[in-house]
Design an enzyme around this catalytic site. Structure first.
Site, PDB file in Angstrom:
ATOM      1  N   LYS A  89      46.511  -0.114  20.286  1.00  0.00           N
ATOM      2  CA  LYS A  89      47.540  -0.789  21.304  1.00  0.00           C
ATOM      3  C   LYS A  89      48.665  -0.852  20.201  1.00  0.00           C
ATOM      4  CE  LYS A  89      45.285  -2.226  25.252  1.00  0.00           C
ATOM      5  NZ  LYS A  89      44.895  -3.361  26.092  1.00  0.00           N
ATOM      6  N   LYS A  97      38.265   7.235  27.412  1.00  0.00           N
ATOM      7  CA  LYS A  97      37.787   6.322  28.634  1.00  0.00           C
ATOM      8  C   LYS A  97      38.651   6.518  29.845  1.00  0.00           C
ATOM      9  CE  LYS A  97      39.375   2.113  27.087  1.00  0.00           C
ATOM     10  NZ  LYS A  97      39.392   0.763  26.940  1.00  0.00           N
ATOM     11  N   LYS A 131      43.400   1.622  32.781  1.00  0.00           N
ATOM     12  CA  LYS A 131      44.563   1.314  33.511  1.00  0.00           C
ATOM     13  C   LYS A 131      45.703   1.791  33.083  1.00  0.00           C
ATOM     14  CE  LYS A 131      42.460  -3.168  34.713  1.00  0.00           C
ATOM     15  NZ  LYS A 131      42.024  -3.838  33.723  1.00  0.00           N
TER      16      LYS A 131
HETATM   17  P1  TYM Z   1      39.645  -4.924  31.205  1.00  0.00           P
HETATM   18  O1  TYM Z   1      40.451  -5.626  32.324  1.00  0.00           O
HETATM   19  O2  TYM Z   1      40.412  -3.822  30.439  1.00  0.00           O
HETATM   20  O3  TYM Z   1      38.474  -4.289  32.047  1.00  0.00           O
HETATM   21  C1  TYM Z   1      37.588  -5.093  32.729  1.00  0.00           C
HETATM   22  C2  TYM Z   1      36.124  -4.713  32.868  1.00  0.00           C
HETATM   23  O4  TYM Z   1      36.144  -3.236  32.998  1.00  0.00           O
HETATM   24  C3  TYM Z   1      35.197  -2.359  31.859  1.00  0.00           C
HETATM   25  N1  TYM Z   1      36.055  -1.218  31.770  1.00  0.00           N
HETATM   26  C4  TYM Z   1      35.175  -0.251  31.924  1.00  0.00           C
HETATM   27  N2  TYM Z   1      34.153  -0.142  32.011  1.00  0.00           N
HETATM   28  C5  TYM Z   1      33.238   1.169  32.114  1.00  0.00           C
HETATM   29  N3  TYM Z   1      34.324   2.380  31.845  1.00  0.00           N
HETATM   30  C6  TYM Z   1      35.572   2.318  31.496  1.00  0.00           C
HETATM   31  N4  TYM Z   1      36.332   3.125  31.651  1.00  0.00           N
HETATM   32  C7  TYM Z   1      35.994   0.735  31.563  1.00  0.00           C
HETATM   33  N5  TYM Z   1      37.210   0.313  31.407  1.00  0.00           N
HETATM   34  C8  TYM Z   1      37.303  -1.048  31.417  1.00  0.00           C
HETATM   35  C9  TYM Z   1      35.772  -3.455  30.574  1.00  0.00           C
HETATM   36  O5  TYM Z   1      34.759  -3.420  29.656  1.00  0.00           O
HETATM   37  C10 TYM Z   1      35.598  -4.870  31.067  1.00  0.00           C
HETATM   38  O6  TYM Z   1      34.261  -5.432  31.330  1.00  0.00           O
HETATM   39  N6  TYM Z   1      39.273  -8.111  27.370  1.00  0.00           N
HETATM   40  C11 TYM Z   1      38.898  -8.018  28.773  1.00  0.00           C
HETATM   41  C12 TYM Z   1      39.181  -8.934  29.608  1.00  0.00           C
HETATM   42  C13 TYM Z   1      38.706 -10.388  29.427  1.00  0.00           C
HETATM   43  C14 TYM Z   1      37.054 -10.659  29.435  1.00  0.00           C
HETATM   44  C15 TYM Z   1      37.238 -12.039  29.088  1.00  0.00           C
HETATM   45  C16 TYM Z   1      36.021 -10.089  29.718  1.00  0.00           C
HETATM   46  C17 TYM Z   1      39.353 -11.393  29.189  1.00  0.00           C
HETATM   47  N7  TYM Z   1      38.722 -12.640  28.967  1.00  0.00           N
HETATM   48  C18 TYM Z   1      36.054 -12.780  28.999  1.00  0.00           C
HETATM   49  C19 TYM Z   1      34.749 -10.812  29.576  1.00  0.00           C
HETATM   50  C20 TYM Z   1      35.020 -12.066  29.122  1.00  0.00           C
HETATM   51  C21 TYM Z   1      39.663  -6.582  29.287  1.00  0.00           C
HETATM   52  O7  TYM Z   1      40.495  -6.376  28.920  1.00  0.00           O
HETATM   53  O8  TYM Z   1      38.941  -6.116  30.398  1.00  0.00           O
END
Ligand code: TYM
Length: 323
Positions: A109, A190, A193
């Protein structure tokens, strides 16, 4: 077993978020599970205030539409529980610059954004705070969060070692299939968003026609043999993974039932529509009542707050801060 997980309100939630995380949140919800919309995390990138505001409300509604039930678990908005940013500061004084700089997501990023914000670097510390505040034992996430989770464990262990036993050291819960849903147009990347093109991503709010069109146009290959083989057939294997994840079968089992890509795609589109259309309908209903959404968010924050407060106070006292 205490569960916590979060999702950013950065864009529209997509099939990867659903299969990698949300679905497992729903399956594991009980009075020991907490889920949050991590709005503070979205401030690490370029996002205008009106968009962040709308996205947060929409994502909260989307999680309810997916089946998260405020009466069975705790669903809240991160910034409404002030201990997250407070613990994050304490943990920033435990984490090191070197380990944050090495995070793969940060490197990718930072390169894309150029003049990146300091929050982009310290983001995994806030994520560690999210998790550690609730003495979490299990964190249901997709594959891309493994490294951040490893860092949260490392921070917890270091803190406990330096200041005395304070935090539970959490472990990940990554699903066998659907943990890494790939972009439908570029199956070596992958589904995301922020980067995927509209054709590469299936959003939770896509219409039935959109879903059918995107699956039909998903990139595969030309040899026309239905086989689960990530190395040589990433596009097709991605479709088989998605199909397996939503129908609880293995991708290989599904591959055995098809001779032609077209038939597989038709059936997959149908299965996806059967799963996603009811979610979209419920989502649209929920959005009609913003006052109820705000009320439900407050209920969640009120449940999360005392748990987080207790842990924060323990950590602060352990570090020598006066109470
Ligand atoms: P985020 O918002 O990018 O994604 C949310 C969840 O979706 C999963 N994910 C995917 N799983 C499968 N295939 C994909 N292409 C894919 N894209 C996203 C992510 O693995 C995630 O579980 N840093 C985290 C958010 C966060 C968090 C936390 C998670 C903040 N604090 C505490 C767990 C515990 C994030 O950016 O997820």
């Amino acid at each position: 077993m205490r569960i916590l997980s979060g999702i950013q309100p950065t864009g529209t939630p997509h099939l990867g978020n659903y299969l990698g995380a949300i679905r497992n949140w729903v399956a594991n919800q009980n009075d020991e599970s907490l889920y949050c919309v991590v709005d503070l995390h979205s401030l690490t990138g370029e996002i205008d205030p009106a968009t962040l505001n709308a996205n947060t409300r929409q994502l909260f509604a989307a999680l309810l539409a997916c089946g998260i039930d405020q009466e069975r678990c705790t669903l809240f908005i991160q910034s409404q529980v002030s201990w997250h940013s407070q613990l994050s500061w304490l943990l920033e004084c435990v984490a090191s610059y070197g380990e944050l700089k090495r995070m793969t997501q940060f490197k990718e990023k930072a390169e894309r954004q150029g003049a990146y914000r300091v929050g982009l670097l310290t983001y995994p510390v806030l994520m560690a705070a999210d998790i550690l505040l609730y003495q979490t034992t299990h964190v249901p996430v997709g594959d891309d969060q493994r490294q951040h989770l490893e860092l949260a464990r490392e921070i917890a262990e270091r803190f406990n070692h330096r200041y005395g036993a304070t935090f539970v050291v959490p472990q990940g819960m990554v699903p066998e299939f659907g943990a890494r849903v790939m972009d439908l147009q570029e199956p070596t990347r992958k589904m995301s968003k922020s980067i995927s093109s509209p054709q590469g991503s299936i959003d939770l709010f896509d219409t039935e026609a959109d879903i059918a069109k995107k699956i039909k146009r998903a990139v595969t290959d030309t040899d026309n043999e239905v086989r689960y083989d990530w190395e040589n057939k990433p596009g097709l294997s991605n479709l088989l993974d998605i199909f397996g994840a939503i129908t609880s079968r293995t991708p290989t089992e599904i591959a055995d039932g098809y001779q032609r890509y077209g038939d597989l795609k038709n059936d997959l589109a149908e299965a996806l529509i059967a799963t996603l259309a009811p979610i979209r309908n419920r989502y649209e209903e929920l959005l009609q009542d913003p006052a109820e959404l705000s009320r439900l968010a407050k209920v969640g924050a009120a449940k999360a707050d005392p748990i987080a407060a207790r842990t924060y106070q323990q950590a602060a006292a352990a570090m020598g801060l006066l109470s």
